[in-house]
Design an enzyme around this catalytic site. Sequence first.
Site, mmCIF file in Angstrom:
data_model
loop_
_atom_site.group_PDB
_atom_site.id
_atom_site.type_symbol
_atom_site.label_atom_id
_atom_site.label_comp_id
_atom_site.label_asym_id
_atom_site.label_seq_id
_atom_site.Cartn_x
_atom_site.Cartn_y
_atom_site.Cartn_z
ATOM 1 C CE1 TYR A 15 -3.060 -3.151 0.621
ATOM 2 C CE2 TYR A 15 -3.100 -2.127 3.598
ATOM 3 C CZ TYR A 15 -3.282 -3.165 1.969
ATOM 4 O OH TYR A 15 -3.587 -4.759 2.366
ATOM 5 C CB CYS B 108 1.538 -0.306 3.764
ATOM 6 S SG CYS B 108 2.379 -1.016 5.109
ATOM 7 C CG PHE C 147 4.596 -2.398 8.738
ATOM 8 C CD1 PHE C 147 6.096 -2.169 9.631
ATOM 9 C CD2 PHE C 147 4.007 -1.901 8.468
ATOM 10 C CE1 PHE C 147 5.642 -2.255 10.622
ATOM 11 C CE2 PHE C 147 3.344 -1.651 9.851
ATOM 12 C CZ PHE C 147 4.053 -1.867 11.303
ATOM 13 C CB CYS C 148 4.681 -0.607 1.988
ATOM 14 S SG CYS C 148 3.433 -1.747 2.672
HETATM 15 N N1 LIG Z 1 4.689 -6.789 11.603
HETATM 16 C C1 LIG Z 1 4.896 -6.725 9.695
HETATM 17 C C2 LIG Z 1 3.540 -5.753 9.904
HETATM 18 C C3 LIG Z 1 2.583 -5.669 8.572
HETATM 19 C C4 LIG Z 1 1.427 -5.091 8.733
HETATM 20 O O1 LIG Z 1 0.326 -4.938 9.526
HETATM 21 N N2 LIG Z 1 0.395 -5.199 7.349
HETATM 22 C C5 LIG Z 1 -0.512 -3.744 7.118
HETATM 23 C C6 LIG Z 1 -0.552 -2.553 6.189
HETATM 24 S S1 LIG Z 1 0.538 -0.955 6.701
HETATM 25 C C7 LIG Z 1 -0.949 -4.552 6.624
HETATM 26 O O2 LIG Z 1 -0.519 -5.070 5.296
HETATM 27 N N3 LIG Z 1 -2.396 -5.487 6.867
HETATM 28 C C8 LIG Z 1 -3.265 -6.434 6.766
HETATM 29 C C9 LIG Z 1 -4.831 -5.947 5.740
HETATM 30 O O3 LIG Z 1 -4.365 -4.849 5.025
HETATM 31 O O4 LIG Z 1 -5.544 -6.898 5.239
HETATM 32 C C10 LIG Z 1 5.811 -5.887 8.892
HETATM 33 O O5 LIG Z 1 6.413 -5.461 9.287
HETATM 34 O O6 LIG Z 1 5.679 -5.822 7.933
#
Ligand SMILES: N[C@@H](CCC(=O)N[C@@H](CS)C(=O)NCC(=O)O)C(=O)O
Length: 333
Positions: free
Chosen positions: A110, A113, A115-116
């Site tokens: 995203y 985001c 993390f991205c």
């Molecule tokens: N610990 C993971 C956390 C990743 C995360 O929580 N990503 C969120 C977006 S910021 C996500 O994809 N959530 C699941 C969703 O959107 O359904 C990391 O560091 O990559």
Amino acid sequence: MRRASALATSSLISRSLATVDGGAAVSNHRLLQVALFASSSTSEACSRSRSRWFSPMVESFSSGSYRAISVGIAGVMVSGVAAATLSQQVYAKEPPPPELVPKDVVLYQYEACPFCNKVKAFLDYYDIPYKVVEVNPISKKEIKWSDYKKVPILVVDGEQLVDSSVIINKLGGKILPDKVAPSGDDEETKWRQWVDNHLVHILSPNIYRNTSEALESFDYITSNGNFSFTERITVKYAGAAAMYFVSKNLKKKYNITDERAALYDAAETWVNALNGRDFLGGSKPNMADLAVFGVLRPIRYLRSGKDMVEHTRIGEWYTRMEASVGESARIKE
Ligand SMILES: N[C@@H](CCC(=O)N[C@@H](CS)C(=O)NCC(=O)O)C(=O)O
């Protein structure tokens, strides 16, 4: 189609309000995940910041040039070229040896985001060309092929890597052969963990702090994310309203009383950690610098990011990071 989208949105909102009520597993909530942040890494933002970065140098160069006039115009020009070269050397990317650069890298993300954006800061700084697939946060159809249902997902020459810190560790292990693996209790690791365990949790309460900031954030998110036309409109307003409430719940969960004070405090904590160095890594950014920069990048030009830079000492480090990370290595398709 319109009905499906409305249903999806209403389910998102009712889930977020349920989360507010129930107070459980907020971080797993879909809207929150949809909502996390908008990117400020537009070329406009880059060029604005770059001119800010160069202007003090230009100013000091100009004042130096008055003195240099007595020596001669040629001297001024030579020192100007030298200053520019020096700045490029000091704040340059660190591309790995060409034979270690993966051939095909695809980031499922995203745009907003954190993390991205952490992964992107790493790819940009090490100049690893990558393609981006923007995932629709509601249907997630772009990552249907994967068992992992979050972003970022990085596919490196056909191998799926998940979880931002693991992605960075694994890719770092492949492309940076000279980097000694951190011991785990070293400074770099400690601050990377601080980013994941502390800094990211302060961001949502700030960017959804009041209705106007929540709308500003969702305007960014919906303009940069992968949404259908109907989703864009509904998610913008409904999402902003829902996240305003969700962020109040997050404040409780993470014991934040004043979200701005917490953001300023985090920024100052980071500057103190630098302890007078240009970067935590010394003269070059390390993984912790890239992690802090990556998660802050989506908020930098929102109201909260502007406030943070105005009210704390983080601005100079941030500007150095922008200069070091430079242009994105993203392959535009
Ligand atoms: N610990 C993971 C956390 C990743 C995360 O929580 N990503 C969120 C977006 S910021 C996500 O994809 N959530 C699941 C969703 O959107 O359904 C990391 O560091 O990559």
